[in-house]
Design an enzyme around this catalytic site. Structure first.
Site, PDB file in Angstrom:
ATOM      1  N   ASP A 112      38.251  42.976  38.865  1.00  0.00           N
ATOM      2  CA  ASP A 112      38.979  41.858  38.293  1.00  0.00           C
ATOM      3  C   ASP A 112      39.750  41.238  39.466  1.00  0.00           C
ATOM      4  O   ASP A 112      39.645  41.699  40.601  1.00  0.00           O
ATOM      5  CB  ASP A 112      39.864  42.265  37.109  1.00  0.00           C
ATOM      6  CG  ASP A 112      41.022  43.181  37.467  1.00  0.00           C
ATOM      7  OD1 ASP A 112      41.308  43.388  38.666  1.00  0.00           O
ATOM      8  OD2 ASP A 112      41.669  43.699  36.529  1.00  0.00           O
ATOM      9  N   CYS A 113      40.499  40.172  39.223  1.00  0.00           N
ATOM     10  CA  CYS A 113      41.086  39.433  40.349  1.00  0.00           C
ATOM     11  C   CYS A 113      42.027  40.283  41.192  1.00  0.00           C
ATOM     12  O   CYS A 113      41.865  40.387  42.410  1.00  0.00           O
ATOM     13  CB  CYS A 113      41.768  38.146  39.870  1.00  0.00           C
ATOM     14  SG  CYS A 113      43.197  38.382  38.775  1.00  0.00           S
ATOM     15  N   ALA A 132      48.271  40.909  39.344  1.00  0.00           N
ATOM     16  CA  ALA A 132      48.469  39.687  40.125  1.00  0.00           C
ATOM     17  C   ALA A 132      49.943  39.302  40.205  1.00  0.00           C
ATOM     18  O   ALA A 132      50.446  38.966  41.284  1.00  0.00           O
ATOM     19  CB  ALA A 132      47.642  38.534  39.537  1.00  0.00           C
ATOM     20  N   HIS A 160      46.264  34.893  37.629  1.00  0.00           N
ATOM     21  CA  HIS A 160      45.040  34.973  38.432  1.00  0.00           C
ATOM     22  C   HIS A 160      45.397  34.822  39.904  1.00  0.00           C
ATOM     23  O   HIS A 160      46.345  34.123  40.246  1.00  0.00           O
ATOM     24  CB  HIS A 160      44.053  33.872  38.019  1.00  0.00           C
ATOM     25  CG  HIS A 160      42.741  33.954  38.740  1.00  0.00           C
ATOM     26  ND1 HIS A 160      41.880  35.020  38.601  1.00  0.00           N
ATOM     27  CD2 HIS A 160      42.156  33.124  39.640  1.00  0.00           C
ATOM     28  CE1 HIS A 160      40.812  34.826  39.368  1.00  0.00           C
ATOM     29  NE2 HIS A 160      40.962  33.682  40.007  1.00  0.00           N
ATOM     30  N   HIS A 172      37.417  35.119  45.190  1.00  0.00           N
ATOM     31  CA  HIS A 172      38.077  35.765  44.051  1.00  0.00           C
ATOM     32  C   HIS A 172      37.066  36.274  43.048  1.00  0.00           C
ATOM     33  O   HIS A 172      35.880  35.969  43.122  1.00  0.00           O
ATOM     34  CB  HIS A 172      39.047  34.793  43.374  1.00  0.00           C
ATOM     35  CG  HIS A 172      38.376  33.574  42.804  1.00  0.00           C
ATOM     36  ND1 HIS A 172      38.695  33.056  41.571  1.00  0.00           N
ATOM     37  CD2 HIS A 172      37.412  32.748  43.292  1.00  0.00           C
ATOM     38  CE1 HIS A 172      37.966  31.980  41.325  1.00  0.00           C
ATOM     39  NE2 HIS A 172      37.175  31.776  42.358  1.00  0.00           N
TER      40      HIS A 172
END
Length: 200
Positions: A112-113, A132, A160, A172
């Site tokens: 995931d980010c 994040a 994000h 990303h």
């Protein structure tokens, strides 16, 4: 009765043929869009690789190495961020292009980010949380006009993030159904939801 059935059959066959033509047209459009996106990704990767090569050349000539990173102190701000020391992470990040997005993922089987950022930075000895918004608390703030390869860029109310690679682009893990890829900061969604950047 037979004539009615034959007429109905002709109508259904005509509708089916029209739908098959429409489906073929849609498939052609999808193929064109996929080809355009593949070409766009290829160009972005070439530009990013040029940045990586340049950064590696600069690092090898200056002997730059990284050091540990601590969370930023509350209220820490400054108009001039420290020099970028982690531009080399761009090359590491680029090696994971195409890895699928997996919510909660933090390994080459899926990212995931924030898991992507955490994993890439761990490769150079920097420990970051898998979140994040928490990653935004690390390092120093960087204005958009001072971005350097390796800086973290944040979007969507800190929901994000990605890794700036230079040339107005970042790498990303976007969302479910997508893969690790390169996007432009000027793309409409990213431009409109941009929050800020941090330099570790």
């Amino acid at each position: 009765v037979l004539a009615e059935r034959a007429e109905r059959r002709r109508q259904i066959e005509g509708q089916l043929a029209e739908r098959q033509r429409l489906l073929a047209s849609i498939k052609d459009q999808i193929a064109k869009i996929k080809a355009q996106e593949a070409e766009r990704q290829r160009r972005l990767q070439e530009r990013a690789q040029a940045v990586v090569d340049q950064q590696q050349s600069l690092n090898s000539s200056s002997g730059t190495t990284g050091s540990g990173v601590e969370p930023a102190a509350d209220g820490a701000s400054g108009s001039t961020p420290p020099p970028a020391t982690y531009g080399g992470v761009v090359g590491i990040a680029m090696s994971y292009l195409g890895v699928p997005y997996v919510w909660g993922g933090a390994s080459p089987s899926g990212f995931d980010c924030s898991g992507f950022i955490m994993y890439v930075y761990a490769k150079v000895g920097v420990s970051l949380p898998h979140n994040a918004a928490m990653q935004y608390g690390y390092g120093s703030p960087v204005s958009r006009d001072q971005l350097e390869p390796g800086d973290l860029v944040f979007f969507d109310g800190l929901g994000h993030n990605g890794l700036y690679i230079g040339g107005g682009s970042f790498i990303h893990a976007p969302h479910t159904g997508d893969v690790v890829k390169i996007s432009s900061l000027s793309d409409s969604w990213y431009a409109s939801t941009y929050v800020g950047a941090r330099r570790l």
